[in-house]
Design a protein around this motif. Structure first.
Motif, PDB file in Angstrom:
ATOM      1  N   LEU A 128     -26.350 122.732   7.162  1.00  0.00           N
ATOM      2  CA  LEU A 128     -27.649 123.398   6.212  1.00  0.00           C
ATOM      3  C   LEU A 128     -27.787 124.640   6.985  1.00  0.00           C
ATOM      4  CD1 LEU A 128     -29.907 120.341   6.309  1.00  0.00           C
ATOM      5  CD2 LEU A 128     -29.316 121.610   4.486  1.00  0.00           C
ATOM      6  N   ALA A 129     -27.403 124.810   8.294  1.00  0.00           N
ATOM      7  CA  ALA A 129     -27.307 125.573   9.374  1.00  0.00           C
ATOM      8  C   ALA A 129     -26.840 127.200   8.640  1.00  0.00           C
ATOM      9  CB  ALA A 129     -26.931 125.343  11.271  1.00  0.00           C
ATOM     10  N   ASP A 130     -25.448 126.094   7.887  1.00  0.00           N
ATOM     11  CA  ASP A 130     -24.374 127.260   7.537  1.00  0.00           C
ATOM     12  C   ASP A 130     -24.924 127.928   5.691  1.00  0.00           C
ATOM     13  OD1 ASP A 130     -22.728 127.200   9.646  1.00  0.00           O
ATOM     14  OD2 ASP A 130     -21.519 125.685   8.639  1.00  0.00           O
ATOM     15  N   GLU A 131     -25.778 126.749   5.156  1.00  0.00           N
ATOM     16  CA  GLU A 131     -26.645 127.276   4.439  1.00  0.00           C
ATOM     17  C   GLU A 131     -27.603 127.725   4.860  1.00  0.00           C
ATOM     18  OE1 GLU A 131     -25.228 126.820   1.392  1.00  0.00           O
ATOM     19  OE2 GLU A 131     -23.086 125.986   1.988  1.00  0.00           O
ATOM     20  N   HIS A 132     -28.428 128.553   5.742  1.00  0.00           N
ATOM     21  CA  HIS A 132     -29.016 129.126   5.778  1.00  0.00           C
ATOM     22  C   HIS A 132     -30.432 128.317   5.248  1.00  0.00           C
ATOM     23  CE1 HIS A 132     -27.658 132.809   7.075  1.00  0.00           C
ATOM     24  NE2 HIS A 132     -26.590 132.484   7.279  1.00  0.00           N
ATOM     25  N   ALA A 133     -30.442 126.822   4.883  1.00  0.00           N
ATOM     26  CA  ALA A 133     -31.564 126.548   4.786  1.00  0.00           C
ATOM     27  C   ALA A 133     -33.447 126.859   5.500  1.00  0.00           C
ATOM     28  CB  ALA A 133     -31.397 124.768   4.533  1.00  0.00           C
TER      29      ALA A 133
END
Length: 904
Positions: A128-133
């Motif tokens: 989720l952090a990689d997706e800037h969620a």
């Protein structure tokens, strides 16, 4: 060795007298070799953990298997050697066993670290952090909130923010999660959102996790972060926030994501802190209350010395501690615990004797009772200072030092230190990558190994015993830690040893009285205030020492901030130590005096003595564009020694202060802030630091309002008046005269309302001994056009400070009108705005200007060659002296058109 009392048959002596050392240990000549058997296993576990945290799980598993297999083979070989029992193989089984234990320790360290790393990457939060969620998080605070130093981003200064460590326990991501694509539309990323099958297609993802995160909370809509600063560890929060992947430099080694939230009000607490943490919090709050009425630096520094609470520490004092390498005093360290235990047990070498000192024997407490009381004191220390890894590390190192105080048995100290390192690395392998842990171990190891030998050597040369111990301790710790500090701070402090040495005499009374105030605050606040008042005297002394040391021009020198620079510094330090062991001050007093003189010159850096070696600053400088990064700061000599008019202050107080200090500027009759963008005003405290400033002149267009308020507040606190600028006004300082050209009054065709802060920049035309200098601030093309319209006969100038850091937004007719001989561009190296723009550089060169820029040349000094009595340069143009030569060639040929650039 063990410092026990002399046998009756011996001549009666005081305890420890036969050893010749204050601690009761043997003299170096008769000292038993140190027990190093646990050192290789500890270092192996440490190294393996550090390596395993930086590689993939497969590689780590292979390494662990290889170490374990090799250890098994060695153990089998050692068993076979013992079975044969031959004289030849007497040592071989021992060596094989030691090597096997080392490999097993490496396998254990690598395995634990690999498991921790895998656990960090497990679960939905990293993806989720990689997706800037954007998510809703439930988390548990694990570290104390602390303020972030405000950063300047181009024209803007980042809003106030704080950060703290936490553990995410529940995450909910609503709707499809994705990142922005180059077209600006969101990539669905539905695979991540649907993981776990939470509530159906496209519904929210809700998972229970246990993942460490770093939380950054920023101000928004005027909401402050003061209430967030009072959060206690173990508090439960529920945040609506954005996730970002962690940076692998600095924070990011032991966290899975960065959580960015805004302070829209008080912290959203759904679970209060634990009883132990509330108790610790109330004690810390009591200490803050007890120090509330203290003046000067003691109000903010005393809580930092006692429990590591630096929330009220003045920024200037914090910078002074960094410069003097005294920041360890602001962190919870083993020294705090050691001081308190020494008060309980007594001075070194007497704790286990019948003649022991300290509070415990005076109160009639037995040795066993003293040990139990010491353990309780250690537990209380951990609770009050929070059971974070740094506090646990400090407690372990403090107990090791306590072992030295109690027994004086140096032979057992290194094994104790190695055992502590091994245990801590296996419990928390992330310590293997922690610089604080490395510095703690290095300093403790130096105090146990180098300091006693250096102390004995100093006493052998006639030095007083207590002074020898203090010098040896400060010197040994600084010597082994300096290469690591150079990697962290890219500097070497020349005042670290004397400052830390002198601070030792004040730290103990400040800490003892500070802990007394901490303990008394819940029950008797008046008594706590009295103790805090008593502690304020040594605390103010420590602060004054740090500020004085940091204010010396040569307090620190730049050093390569990489491991190559650390290795070079280590080699130099070893060479200095080896030379020092052969140095006899009594036989070579002239050499000793010469060394002291060279050190004093290096620290004070008198300009007349330094200039022949560095070439900076030139003796006849008329104007200097300081190298302050992406921003502006210029000094113009007013014809009197140490006096200069300063135009703009840059984005960094330290950078502009260093520049003015190098120029020996001590008086500023006028400081002009052309406009209120942060890259021109954020360095204001640096100009005011230790200088007499007559007035601050600003534009009437007070945008951005937050930075305008910062200028007025800082000036008010310093007692410096703020005045406005009027177009057409003329001023003089010494032989320097100038005229304000812009901004015009907001009436008439050329005095329209400026479109932004840049167009409201104060524009000045200076004249110094026949030299003309034009400083247009950050005027944009439209304002430059209106300036030329208002002053159609603007004369040619010798020096032009190129507007807006040499951006592409220039008005060519203005350049053609002023025809500068020298163009100075103040820009930061590798700035994200592309300053200076290639087409601006081409236009300046086409106009015949000599272009110099701070991002490549460092500070730029303009000198008038006609004043020096030598032949003029070329057609009489002034000369420009650079602080360093360009690092790369200028681009050749016609550059491509520069795209529009953001305002910076």
């Amino acid at each position: 060795m063990n410092g026990t009392r002399a046998a009756p048959a011996r001549r009666s002596t005081a305890p420890g007298a036969r050893t010749g050392t204050p601690s009761g240990g043997d003299s170096p000549s008769r000292e038993v070799p140190a027990d190093l058997r646990l050192v290789p296993p500890a270092l192996a576990a440490w190294a393996a953990a550090a390596l395993a945290l930086g590689v993939s799980g497969t590689v780590a598993s292979l390494g662990v298997a290889a170490c374990a297999g090799s250890a098994g083979l060695l153990l089998a070989r050692g068993r076979a050697g013992r079975t044969r029992g031959t004289a030849r193989s007497t040592c071989a089984p021992f060596l094989a066993t030691t090597a096997a234990l080392t490999l097993l320790s490496a396998a254990a360290g690598g395995a634990v670290a690999a498991l921790h790393a895998a656990d960090l990457r497990r679960g939905p939060l990293p993806r989720l952090a990689d997706e800037h969620a954007r998510v809703t998080l439930e988390l548990t605070v694990t570290g104390d909130p602390r303020r972030m130093r405000p950063r300047v981003h181009g024209a803007q200064q980042a809003p106030a923010a704080l950060l703290f460590e936490a553990e995410a326990t529940r995450v909910t991501a609503r709707g499809p999660v994705g990142r922005a694509t180059p077209s600006g539309r969101a990539d669905s990323g539905g695979g991540v959102a649907r993981e776990g099958g939470a509530t159906g297609e496209g519904g929210p993802l809700t998972r229970t996790v246990r993942t460490p995160v770093l939380v950054i909370v920023r101000e928004r809509d005027g909401q402050g972060t003061a209430k967030w600063l009072r959060l206690l560890p173990s508090t439960g929060l529920r945040l609506d926030a954005a996730l970002l992947p962690p940076s692998r430099t600095g924070h990011g080694q032991d966290i899975a994501a960065v959580v960015r939230a805004h302070a829209d009000g008080p912290p959203p607490v759904f679970r209060k802190a634990s009883t132990a943490q509330r108790t610790a919090g109330s004690l810390r709050a009591g200490l803050r209350e007890a120090t509330e009425d203290l003046g000067g630096d003691a109000r903010g520094l005393l809580p930092g010395l006692v429990v590591g609470d630096t929330s009220r520490l003045p920024p200037g004092l914090e910078a002074a501690f960094r410069t003097t390498d005294m920041t360890h005093l602001l962190a919870v360290s083993g020294a705090n615990l050691t001081i308190m235990l020494a008060v309980l047990i007594g001075p070194p070498g007497t704790a286990h004797l019948a003649e022991r000192r300290g509070l415990a024997p005076r109160l009639g407490i037995s040795l066993r009772g003293t040990a139990a009381l010491g353990a309780l004191l250690t537990l209380a220390f951990v609770v009050v200072c929070r059971p974070e890894p740094s506090v646990i590390r400090a407690a372990a190192c403090g107990l090791i030092t306590l072992l030295a105080l109690v027994t004086g048995r140096r032979r057992s100290l290194l094994p104790a230190l190695a055992a502590a390192v091994l245990l801590l690395v296996l419990i928390d392998p992330w310590l293997a990558l922690d610089f604080g842990f490395l510095l703690s171990v290095l300093a403790t190891g130096a105090l146990l190994t180098l300091a006693p030998r250096w102390s004995a050597a100093l006493r052998h040369r006639g030095c007083n015993g207590r002074l020898a111990e203090a010098l040896a301790a400060a010197g040994a710790a600084q010597t082994v830690c300096a290469p690591v500090v150079a990697v962290l701070a890219a500097h070497v402090s020349l005042v670290a040893v004397p400052c830390n040495l002198l601070a030792e005499f004040a730290v103990a009374p400040a800490t003892v009285l500070g802990f007394a105030a901490l303990a008394a605050a819940p029950f008797a606040m008046p008594l706590a205030k009295v103790a805090a008042w008593g502690a304020s005297w040594p605390t103010e002394g420590i602060a004054a020492l740090a500020r004085t040391g940091a204010d010396l021009p040569g307090a620190e020198i730049s050093w390569p901030g990489d491991w190559g620079g650390a290795l070079l510094l280590a080699v130099l330090l070893v060479a200095v130590v080896l030379l020092g062991t052969r140095f006899e001050p009594a036989r070579r007093p002239w050499l000793c005096a010469a060394c002291v003189l060279v050190l004093l010159i290096a620290l004070t850096r008198p300009v007349p003595l330094v200039r022949p070696f560095t070439g900076w600053p030139p003796s006849d400088w008329r104007a200097v564009a300081c190298d302050v990064g992406q921003g502006d700061a210029l000094a113009l000599a007013a014809g009197q020694d140490g006096t200069a008019v300063v135009v703009d202050a840059g984005p960094d107080p330290d950078a502009v202060d260093d520049c003015l200090r190098a120029l020996d500027v001590s008086a500023v009759p006028l400081l002009v802030l052309t406009h209120f963008h942060a890259d021109h005003v954020a360095g204001l405290p640096g100009v005011l630091k230790g200088r007499e400033v007559g007035a601050i002149q600003t534009t009437s267009y007070e945008e951005p309002p937050g930075q305008a308020e910062f200028v007025h507040r800082t000036a008010r606190e310093s007692g410096v008046p703020v005045i406005g600028a009027t177009a057409g006004e003329r001023r003089r300082a010494g032989d320097l005269t100038w005229r304000a050209l812009w901004p015009l009054p907001r009436t008439g065709p050329t005095g329209a309302q400026p479109e932004g802060a840049n167009d409201a920049s104060i524009t000045l035309l200076f004249r110094a001994r026949g030299m003309r200098l034009l400083l247009p601030g950050d005027l944009e093309p439209d304002a430059q056009r209106r300036l030329l319209t208002a002053y159609p006969r603007l004369p040619p100038v010798d020096v032009l400070k190129v507007a807006h850091h040499g951006s592409a937004y220039q008005y060519p007719p203005l350049l053609a009108q002023v025809r500068p001989r020298i163009a100075l561009i103040s820009a930061g190296a590798d700035n994200p705005y592309g300053h200076p723009a290639p087409r601006t550089l081409t236009a300046l060169r086409s106009a015949g200007a000599l272009v110099r820029r701070t991002d490549r040349n460092g500070a730029l000094a303009v000198t008038d060659t006609r004043i020096r009595g030598s032949a003029p340069q070329g057609d009489g143009a002034p000369a420009v002296v650079v602080q360093r030569e360009e690092r790369r060639e200028e681009p050749r040929g016609q550059p491509p058109p520069a795209p529009p650039l953001p305002d910076g």
